[in-house]
Design an enzyme around this catalytic site. Structure first.
Site, short mmCIF file in Angstrom:
data_model
loop_
_atom_site.label_atom_id
_atom_site.label_comp_id
_atom_site.label_asym_id
_atom_site.label_seq_id
_atom_site.Cartn_x
_atom_site.Cartn_y
_atom_site.Cartn_z
N GLY A 35 36.50 41.48 34.12
CA GLY A 35 36.36 40.11 33.66
C GLY A 35 37.81 39.63 33.69
CE LYS A 57 28.39 53.97 37.06
NZ LYS A 57 29.16 52.90 37.94
N GLY A 86 32.53 39.01 29.27
CA GLY A 86 33.15 40.12 29.51
C GLY A 86 34.57 40.15 29.70
CE1 TYR A 87 39.49 37.10 30.08
CE2 TYR A 87 40.94 38.42 29.30
CZ TYR A 87 40.70 37.24 29.98
OH TYR A 87 41.87 36.54 30.49
N GLY A 88 37.03 43.08 29.86
CA GLY A 88 37.26 44.48 30.22
C GLY A 88 38.24 44.31 31.46
CG ASN A 89 39.58 46.92 35.59
OD1 ASN A 89 39.07 46.78 36.46
ND2 ASN A 89 40.77 47.40 35.44
N1 GLU Z 1 32.35 52.40 38.29
C1 GLU Z 1 32.81 51.54 39.46
C2 GLU Z 1 31.35 50.88 40.04
O1 GLU Z 1 30.53 50.72 39.34
C3 GLU Z 1 33.79 52.22 40.28
C4 GLU Z 1 33.10 53.53 40.84
C5 GLU Z 1 34.08 54.32 41.90
O2 GLU Z 1 35.29 53.63 42.05
O3 GLU Z 1 33.86 55.42 42.09
O4 GLU Z 1 31.37 50.75 41.00
#
Ligand code: GLU
Length: 416
Positions: A222, A105, A217-220
């Site tokens: 939500g 991450k 939450g209303y992003g991608n």
């Molecule tokens: N950020 C997303 C997650 O937390 C997607 C991670 C990804 O596609 O590598 O799962």
């Protein structure tokens, strides 16, 4: 009592699961820490001519099952501990979904809403160039997370390709489709969450048609969850974003098309007309069948968990529920579909994208959707069966299932 940070929570969750399977202490010690964390400074020339230096992180937790995989978030509250926790959660998430990936991450401490497009591009290229030496299609594959999107991925991929002198599409996922992105990736986290909710509803005998829903939450995640649940006949009666929450009644449910139009036009869902305004905290305690926290960490704690009335809590966000809250919800018969299962659809279609990049052949939306459904239903069944077998909640079950896979890989490789 001071609030625990996400990393402390991730470690606690690991320890709780390790206890159930009596996991060797040395292995737990090893799994607690990420393999590697890189901290970078990113100098950016701002539009007014001044120079700002941003801080960025990339944490690589474990790669026993395959290359590190996970998103990059842009948020003013990003911390080292948060990124470390999120990378550990990715290890478990990829294992739950049965993907050949480890966990990683990244994050940059920035409020992207305050940057111009040019500043954002320079920041994105600067961040990716700074972490490029530990990134690659067979090493570590970033993707979007909070406040990053396909445009960010396009800049990342382009910067990496410029550095290496050829098109390296497989270095990031969730790219725009014209430059190697997969069909269905944009909606995949919500699509996957929907498949898991569908299975969970079947398992507890809840009819999705006319089930009431609240989404934080209303992003991608939500917003598209609203769309898919609405299509299944569920009634979304409350949604929110960082500016506040709105509530309506089941006979006049919120329409996805309308809410997303207002959100895009005005920047917030609170400008929808003819609804009641409530707070984000109140939204969590509404008397609904399904609650979807799809914003940030630590929103369901021991303080509000006793007041949660939903039958199903489907975690679109990463880390919305604390371990103490988990215990309360389990005792109260609330079925929590944990993040590492419920929101694994995003990384699953990331995997499908990466596979398509490697073979240079692309699937149709229908093909991607069918493969995603297959992954999610299998993941749900594996976690559900583990929960029955050990008589534990779904988070512990997901951890047990994931840890067993990672540990098995580590054993074969001679790491432990
Ligand atoms: N950020 C997303 C997650 O937390 C997607 C991670 C990804 O596609 O590598 O799962």
């Amino acid at each position: 009592m001071s609030q625990k940070n996400p990393y402390e929570i991730a470690v606690e969750q690991l320890e709780r699961a390790a206890e159930i399977i009596d996991l060797d202490k040395d292995i737990v010690e090893r799994l607690k820490r990420p393999d590697r964390v890189l901290i970078v400074s990113i100098p950016v020339r701002m539009d007014d001519g001044s120079l700002k230096v941003f801080v960025g992180y990339r944490s690589q937790h474990n790669n026993a099952l395959g290359p590190y995989k996970g998103g990059v978030r842009y948020h003013p509250n990003v911390t080292l501990e948060e990124v470390m926790a999120l990378s550990m959660w990715m290890t478990w998430k990829c294992a739950v979904a049965g993907l050949p990936y480890g966990g990683g991450k990244g994050g940059v401490v920035v409020d992207p809403k305050k940057l111009s497009r040019g500043e954002l591009e320079r920041l994105s290229r600067g961040y990716f160039a700074a972490i490029a030496r530990i990134i690659g299609p067979d090493i570590d594959i970033p993707a979007p997370d909070v406040y990053t999107d396909p445009q960010t991925m396009a800049w990342f991929m382009d910067e990496y390709s410029r550095l290496y002198g050829y098109n390296v599409f497989g270095v990031v996922t969730a790219k725009p489709t014209i430059i190697g992105g997969s069909e269905g990736r944009l909606t995949s986290t919500s699509r996957g969450l929907f498949f898991v909710v569908e299975e969970a509803a079947k398992a507890i005998g809840l009819d999705l048609k006319n089930a009431t829903v609240a989404i934080q939450g209303y992003g991608n995640v939500g917003s598209f969850t609203h769309k898919f649940l609405e299509e299944a006949g569920a009634k979304v009666i409350a949604v929110s974003d960082s500016k506040g929450a709105i509530l309506t009644s089941p006979d006049k449910p919120l329409k996805f098309e309308e809410v997303i139009r207002v959100k895009r036009k005005t920047g917030s869902v609170i400008n929808v007309k003819g609804v009641k305004k409530i707070t984000n905290e109140e939204l969590l305690e509404l008397d609904v069948d399904i609650l979807v926290p799809a914003a940030l960490e630590n929103v369901i704690t021991e303080k509000n968990a006793p007041n949660i009335k939903a039958k199903i809590v489907a975690e679109g966000a990463n880390g919305p529920t604390t371990p103490e809250a988990d215990d309360i919800l389990y005792k109260n018969g609330v079925l929590v579909l944990p993040d590492i299962l419920a929101n694994a659809g995003g990384v699953s279609v990331s995997y499908l994208e990466w596979v398509q990049n490697r073979m240079g052949y692309y699937w149709t939306p229908g093909e991607v959707d069918a493969k995603l459904k297959d992954i999610m239903v299998k993941a749900f069944m594996n976690v559900w069966n583990t929960a029955q077998r050990y008589n534990v909640d779904m988070r512990k079950a997901a951890y047990v299932y994931a840890i067993n896979r990672v540990v098995e890989a580590m054993r074969w490789r001679g790491w432990i």
